[in-house]
Design a protein around this motif. Structure first.
Motif, PDB file in Angstrom:
ATOM      1  N   ASP A 135       0.800  -1.221   0.000  1.00  0.00           N
ATOM      2  CA  ASP A 135       0.000   0.000   0.000  1.00  0.00           C
ATOM      3  C   ASP A 135       0.836   1.276   0.000  1.00  0.00           C
ATOM      4  N   HIS A 136       2.151   1.123   0.019  1.00  0.00           N
ATOM      5  CA  HIS A 136       3.015   2.303   0.130  1.00  0.00           C
ATOM      6  C   HIS A 136       2.951   3.133  -1.155  1.00  0.00           C
ATOM      7  N   PRO A 137       2.796   4.447  -1.047  1.00  0.00           N
ATOM      8  CA  PRO A 137       2.728   5.281  -2.258  1.00  0.00           C
ATOM      9  C   PRO A 137       4.043   5.335  -3.031  1.00  0.00           C
ATOM     10  N   GLY A 138       5.120   4.852  -2.430  1.00  0.00           N
ATOM     11  CA  GLY A 138       6.419   4.876  -3.100  1.00  0.00           C
ATOM     12  C   GLY A 138       6.671   3.700  -4.021  1.00  0.00           C
ATOM     13  N   THR A 139       5.800   2.680  -4.009  1.00  0.00           N
ATOM     14  CA  THR A 139       6.009   1.518  -4.875  1.00  0.00           C
ATOM     15  C   THR A 139       5.154   1.619  -6.136  1.00  0.00           C
ATOM     16  N   THR A 140       5.712   1.139  -7.246  1.00  0.00           N
ATOM     17  CA  THR A 140       4.945   1.067  -8.489  1.00  0.00           C
ATOM     18  C   THR A 140       4.533  -0.365  -8.813  1.00  0.00           C
ATOM     19  N   LEU A 141       5.244  -1.340  -8.256  1.00  0.00           N
ATOM     20  CA  LEU A 141       4.913  -2.760  -8.424  1.00  0.00           C
ATOM     21  C   LEU A 141       5.509  -3.518  -7.253  1.00  0.00           C
ATOM     22  N   SER A 142       4.703  -4.347  -6.618  1.00  0.00           N
ATOM     23  CA  SER A 142       5.206  -5.134  -5.483  1.00  0.00           C
ATOM     24  C   SER A 142       4.445  -6.445  -5.416  1.00  0.00           C
ATOM     25  N   LEU A 143       5.164  -7.511  -5.093  1.00  0.00           N
ATOM     26  CA  LEU A 143       4.532  -8.820  -4.980  1.00  0.00           C
ATOM     27  C   LEU A 143       5.427  -9.745  -4.171  1.00  0.00           C
ATOM     28  N   ALA A 144       4.870 -10.866  -3.777  1.00  0.00           N
ATOM     29  CA  ALA A 144       5.631 -11.922  -3.122  1.00  0.00           C
ATOM     30  C   ALA A 144       5.623 -13.139  -4.026  1.00  0.00           C
ATOM     31  N   SER A 145       6.446 -14.119  -3.695  1.00  0.00           N
ATOM     32  CA  SER A 145       6.456 -15.376  -4.442  1.00  0.00           C
ATOM     33  C   SER A 145       6.940 -16.489  -3.534  1.00  0.00           C
ATOM     34  N   VAL A 146       6.653 -17.714  -3.951  1.00  0.00           N
ATOM     35  CA  VAL A 146       6.975 -18.874  -3.122  1.00  0.00           C
ATOM     36  C   VAL A 146       7.389 -20.036  -4.009  1.00  0.00           C
ATOM     37  N   LYS A 147       8.305 -20.839  -3.517  1.00  0.00           N
ATOM     38  CA  LYS A 147       8.627 -22.122  -4.125  1.00  0.00           C
ATOM     39  C   LYS A 147       8.615 -23.149  -3.006  1.00  0.00           C
ATOM     40  N   PHE A 148       7.729 -24.109  -3.110  1.00  0.00           N
ATOM     41  CA  PHE A 148       7.595 -25.119  -2.063  1.00  0.00           C
ATOM     42  C   PHE A 148       8.817 -26.034  -2.069  1.00  0.00           C
ATOM     43  N   PRO A 149       9.295 -26.459  -0.885  1.00  0.00           N
ATOM     44  CA  PRO A 149       8.564 -26.345   0.376  1.00  0.00           C
ATOM     45  C   PRO A 149       8.852 -25.095   1.208  1.00  0.00           C
ATOM     46  N   ASN A 150       9.971 -24.383   0.985  1.00  0.00           N
ATOM     47  CA  ASN A 150      10.302 -23.374   1.990  1.00  0.00           C
ATOM     48  C   ASN A 150      10.986 -22.118   1.468  1.00  0.00           C
ATOM     49  N   THR A 151      10.935 -21.863   0.151  1.00  0.00           N
ATOM     50  CA  THR A 151      11.537 -20.638  -0.371  1.00  0.00           C
ATOM     51  C   THR A 151      10.470 -19.557  -0.489  1.00  0.00           C
ATOM     52  N   VAL A 152      10.762 -18.386   0.063  1.00  0.00           N
ATOM     53  CA  VAL A 152       9.847 -17.245  -0.038  1.00  0.00           C
ATOM     54  C   VAL A 152      10.644 -16.033  -0.510  1.00  0.00           C
ATOM     55  N   SER A 153       9.960 -15.138  -1.213  1.00  0.00           N
ATOM     56  CA  SER A 153      10.655 -13.993  -1.779  1.00  0.00           C
ATOM     57  C   SER A 153       9.693 -12.825  -1.910  1.00  0.00           C
ATOM     58  N   THR A 154      10.247 -11.611  -1.959  1.00  0.00           N
ATOM     59  CA  THR A 154       9.461 -10.422  -2.285  1.00  0.00           C
ATOM     60  C   THR A 154      10.201  -9.624  -3.346  1.00  0.00           C
ATOM     61  N   PHE A 155       9.438  -8.858  -4.104  1.00  0.00           N
ATOM     62  CA  PHE A 155       9.983  -8.023  -5.171  1.00  0.00           C
ATOM     63  C   PHE A 155       9.233  -6.703  -5.139  1.00  0.00           C
ATOM     64  N   SER A 156       9.957  -5.603  -5.189  1.00  0.00           N
ATOM     65  CA  SER A 156       9.298  -4.300  -5.193  1.00  0.00           C
ATOM     66  C   SER A 156      10.110  -3.289  -5.985  1.00  0.00           C
ATOM     67  N   ILE A 157       9.389  -2.462  -6.747  1.00  0.00           N
ATOM     68  CA  ILE A 157       9.976  -1.337  -7.472  1.00  0.00           C
ATOM     69  C   ILE A 157       9.576  -0.067  -6.741  1.00  0.00           C
ATOM     70  N   TRP A 158      10.571   0.765  -6.441  1.00  0.00           N
ATOM     71  CA  TRP A 158      10.349   2.008  -5.704  1.00  0.00           C
ATOM     72  C   TRP A 158      10.645   3.202  -6.593  1.00  0.00           C
ATOM     73  N   LYS A 159       9.804   4.221  -6.483  1.00  0.00           N
ATOM     74  CA  LYS A 159       9.996   5.434  -7.282  1.00  0.00           C
ATOM     75  C   LYS A 159      11.337   6.086  -6.971  1.00  0.00           C
ATOM     76  N   THR A 160      11.729   6.053  -5.690  1.00  0.00           N
ATOM     77  CA  THR A 160      13.012   6.627  -5.280  1.00  0.00           C
ATOM     78  C   THR A 160      13.633   5.760  -4.195  1.00  0.00           C
ATOM     79  N   GLU A 161      14.956   5.782  -4.126  1.00  0.00           N
ATOM     80  CA  GLU A 161      15.649   5.055  -3.062  1.00  0.00           C
ATOM     81  C   GLU A 161      15.265   5.609  -1.697  1.00  0.00           C
ATOM     82  N   LYS A 162      15.085   6.914  -1.599  1.00  0.00           N
ATOM     83  CA  LYS A 162      14.746   7.520  -0.312  1.00  0.00           C
ATOM     84  C   LYS A 162      13.437   6.977   0.240  1.00  0.00           C
ATOM     85  N   GLU A 163      12.439   6.820  -0.630  1.00  0.00           N
ATOM     86  CA  GLU A 163      11.161   6.286  -0.148  1.00  0.00           C
ATOM     87  C   GLU A 163      11.323   4.858   0.361  1.00  0.00           C
ATOM     88  N   MET A 164      12.171   4.079  -0.291  1.00  0.00           N
ATOM     89  CA  MET A 164      12.400   2.711   0.159  1.00  0.00           C
ATOM     90  C   MET A 164      13.112   2.689   1.509  1.00  0.00           C
TER      91      MET A 164
END
Length: 234
Positions: A148-177
């Motif tokens: 929900d952050h206004p600084g992201t343009t695309l964000s999601l999570a992902s999973v690979k069973f049984p135990n790998t989890v990941s997140t990915f996010s694009i930020w408009k600026t490094e400062k906002e991140m």
């Protein structure tokens, strides 16, 4: 020079299900250093819901010896041609926190032009099975913060069973991140991320975990009908 790429593509449900159990990316792919093939998830969605794990939406995080190797893969490999029909971003490494086996962290570190430049963040971890309930408790509020952050343009999570989890996010600026990471954002309950990191330091959720920061260098294709997620890219 080594580059990373992050790919999103939609596949038919049964095709995607089959590929979960038979990774279509050969370890012998020329120029490929490492890849993680994962199923996309909606950040912050209820754990038991159809919107949580999105079978048919595939997220792939890859590292290449150079950009030519990636281009050859997308043009010549059967599954690479499928990925070429989706969306992807090419990434130059900036820095890491933690460690994760498989990827080879480059000696060369790129730099952003300024704190107002766009930046991409990827986290990836191998979960401790008995830590999953505690991880969900602390992690879902952070997912909602990023989603929900206004600084992201695309964000999601992902999973690979049984135990790998990941997140990915694009930020408009490094400062906002970085403001988000340190709890300084002007959003409701801004310290959700910093609180979860303190809990991780107290008692780790993972066998291995890393956060990687990248400079986006090129964007291709569309995702869910949208393009140009990275602002002001050259």
């Amino acid at each position: 020079m080594s580059i990373f790429s992050y790919h999103l593509v939609k596949l038919p449900f049964f095709v995607a299900t089959k590929k979960i159990f038979s990774n279509p990316i050969s370890k012998n792919t020329k120029g490929l250093i490492y890849s993680e093939y994962m199923t996309a998830m909606t950040l912050g969605a209820p754990v038991v819901s159809a919107s949580r794990v999105l079978i048919g939406q595939v997220a792939i995080f890859m590292q290449w010896e150079n950009e030519t190797a990636l281009e050859n893969y997308l043009e010549q490999d059967p599954f690479g041609k499928t990925l070429a029909k989706g969306w992807h971003v090419r990434l130059s490494f900036i820095r890491e926190w933690g460690t994760f086996s498989g990827f080879k962290i480059p000696a060369h570190r790129d730099k952003l032009e300024s704190p107002k430049s766009p930046v991409v963040a990827v986290t990836i971890a191998r979960m401790k099975p008995f830590a999953v309930p505690r991880f969900i408790h602390w992690g879902r509020p952070v997912e909602k913060l990023v989603r929900d952050h206004p600084g992201t343009t695309l964000s999601l999570a992902s999973v690979k069973f049984p135990n790998t989890v990941s997140t990915f996010s694009i930020w408009k600026t490094e400062k906002e991140m970085t403001d988000m990471a340190h709890g300084h954002s002007t959003v409701p309950n801004p310290k959700r991320h910093s609180a979860a990191m303190k809990e991780r330091e107290r008692k780790n959720f993972h066998f291995e975990f890393t956060t990687l920061r990248f400079k986006p260098i090129a964007e291709f294709g569309s995702w869910k009908g949208q393009t140009n997620f990275i602002p002001n890219i050259a």
